[in-house]
Design a protein around this motif. Sequence first.
Motif, PDB file in Angstrom:
ATOM      1  N   SER A 131       0.813  -1.223   0.000  1.00 15.01           N
ATOM      2  CA  SER A 131       0.000   0.000   0.000  1.00 15.01           C
ATOM      3  C   SER A 131       0.842   1.267   0.000  1.00 15.01           C
ATOM      4  O   SER A 131       0.324   2.352  -0.275  1.00 15.01           O
ATOM      5  N   ASP A 137      -6.992  -0.388  -2.134  1.00 14.50           N
ATOM      6  CA  ASP A 137      -8.262  -0.223  -1.424  1.00 14.50           C
ATOM      7  C   ASP A 137      -9.419  -0.967  -2.082  1.00 14.50           C
ATOM      8  O   ASP A 137     -10.401  -1.318  -1.412  1.00 14.50           O
ATOM      9  N   HIS A 138      -9.335  -1.204  -3.386  1.00 14.17           N
ATOM     10  CA  HIS A 138     -10.437  -1.832  -4.110  1.00 14.17           C
ATOM     11  C   HIS A 138     -10.403  -3.358  -4.028  1.00 14.17           C
ATOM     12  O   HIS A 138     -11.328  -4.023  -4.507  1.00 14.17           O
ATOM     13  N   LEU A 139      -9.367  -3.915  -3.419  1.00 14.72           N
ATOM     14  CA  LEU A 139      -9.218  -5.368  -3.366  1.00 14.72           C
ATOM     15  C   LEU A 139      -9.886  -5.943  -2.126  1.00 14.72           C
ATOM     16  O   LEU A 139      -9.831  -5.342  -1.046  1.00 14.72           O
ATOM     17  N   PRO A 140     -10.514  -7.117  -2.241  1.00 12.26           N
ATOM     18  CA  PRO A 140     -11.143  -7.745  -1.072  1.00 12.26           C
ATOM     19  C   PRO A 140     -10.113  -8.047   0.016  1.00 12.26           C
ATOM     20  O   PRO A 140      -8.959  -8.386  -0.278  1.00 12.26           O
ATOM     21  N   LEU A 156      -0.933  -3.249 -10.225  1.00 16.30           N
ATOM     22  CA  LEU A 156      -1.878  -2.359  -9.576  1.00 16.30           C
ATOM     23  C   LEU A 156      -1.634  -0.924 -10.037  1.00 16.30           C
ATOM     24  O   LEU A 156      -0.581  -0.613 -10.606  1.00 16.30           O
ATOM     25  N   LEU A 243      -4.675  -6.568 -11.623  1.00 18.60           N
ATOM     26  CA  LEU A 243      -5.779  -6.473 -10.661  1.00 18.60           C
ATOM     27  C   LEU A 243      -6.251  -5.034 -10.496  1.00 18.60           C
ATOM     28  O   LEU A 243      -6.792  -4.664  -9.451  1.00 18.60           O
ATOM     29  N   THR A 245      -8.692  -3.384 -12.130  1.00 13.78           N
ATOM     30  CA  THR A 245     -10.148  -3.226 -12.190  1.00 13.78           C
ATOM     31  C   THR A 245     -10.817  -4.062 -11.101  1.00 13.78           C
ATOM     32  O   THR A 245     -10.554  -5.265 -11.000  1.00 13.78           O
ATOM     33  N   PRO A 246     -11.675  -3.473 -10.273  1.00 11.33           N
ATOM     34  CA  PRO A 246     -12.329  -4.232  -9.197  1.00 11.33           C
ATOM     35  C   PRO A 246     -13.091  -5.446  -9.732  1.00 11.33           C
ATOM     36  O   PRO A 246     -13.862  -5.338 -10.691  1.00 11.33           O
ATOM     37  N   GLY A 247     -12.844  -6.607  -9.127  1.00 13.12           N
ATOM     38  CA  GLY A 247     -13.581  -7.816  -9.462  1.00 13.12           C
ATOM     39  C   GLY A 247     -13.176  -8.491 -10.753  1.00 13.12           C
ATOM     40  O   GLY A 247     -13.752  -9.519 -11.118  1.00 13.12           O
ATOM     41  N   TYR A 249      -9.826  -9.778 -13.345  1.00 11.32           N
ATOM     42  CA  TYR A 249      -8.387  -9.988 -13.475  1.00 11.32           C
ATOM     43  C   TYR A 249      -8.037 -10.321 -14.923  1.00 11.32           C
ATOM     44  O   TYR A 249      -8.871 -10.791 -15.696  1.00 11.32           O
ATOM     45  N   PHE A 270     -13.554 -13.073  -8.340  1.00  2.29           N
ATOM     46  CA  PHE A 270     -13.041 -12.376  -9.514  1.00  2.29           C
ATOM     47  C   PHE A 270     -13.358 -13.168 -10.775  1.00  2.29           C
ATOM     48  O   PHE A 270     -13.397 -14.403 -10.765  1.00  2.29           O
TER      49      PHE A 270
END
Length: 274
Positions: A131, A137-140, A156, A243, A245-247, A249, A270
Amino acid sequence: MQACARAAGERLPLVRAPARQRLAQSFVKVSRLPSLHETNRVVSCSARVSENISHKIEASTDHILPASQDHVVKAIDAINGGQVIAVPTDTIYGFACDACSAEAVNRIYEIKGRIHTRPLAICVADVPEISRFAVVDHLPHGLLHNLLPGPVTVVLKRGENSILERSLNPGLDSIGVRVPKLDFIRSIARGAGSALALTSANLSGRPSSVSVKDFGDLWPHCSYVFDGGILPSGRAGSTIVDLITPGVYKILRDGSSREETMAVLGKFGFVEAS
């Protein structure tokens, strides 16, 4: 400590095959050790090549060292001094330097004969460190800890608050990040207090290196070469996955862990980009 042979901005001459062989022979002596059933002697820098036989690389210069915790401080000092070192990872051998030093990054490009438009990845010691250099922040929660440490490069968005040197991969707003599953290189990154710029230890366009002998012609351009023996993972390198884009890959390079990476991403919901 020996400084890298070329400063940023110079062109490194390509070494032709006969000269390369002579150079490698001047540094390396390969000897057969007794059967492991015949001796209990422990040898550093050895690599198992069969059930009963080991081979050892005996360096004749003081900058070829075992990749052991005893030499981590030397590696850290070289990184903090703006030098390039060669290190084993959990996949292949790599060249590493301080990712926040423009001069050191330029040295890597010169050593490899690599064009500056081809990006470098970074290596950090631990997953929470990511980080500091990229947007997560957008990753589970838990996703990165399930992928890393391991033979995976996650791509990222760099983000406005990244502390990376802006001359690293100019024009790109993304960064590939590694946390290798190997204590030696992670200890170096942890001790240096920064990210390491990391790329394969070879001339650009040549096969990846699984032994220090594979890039013997480039040893003189590194402050230290750390020998971790023959690496068992083959020459595939890490699996590179986008990774951003959220959700979603996207596998950018199959590497050595494609199926395992896809399985983890699937568990977190994902889907692969179409």
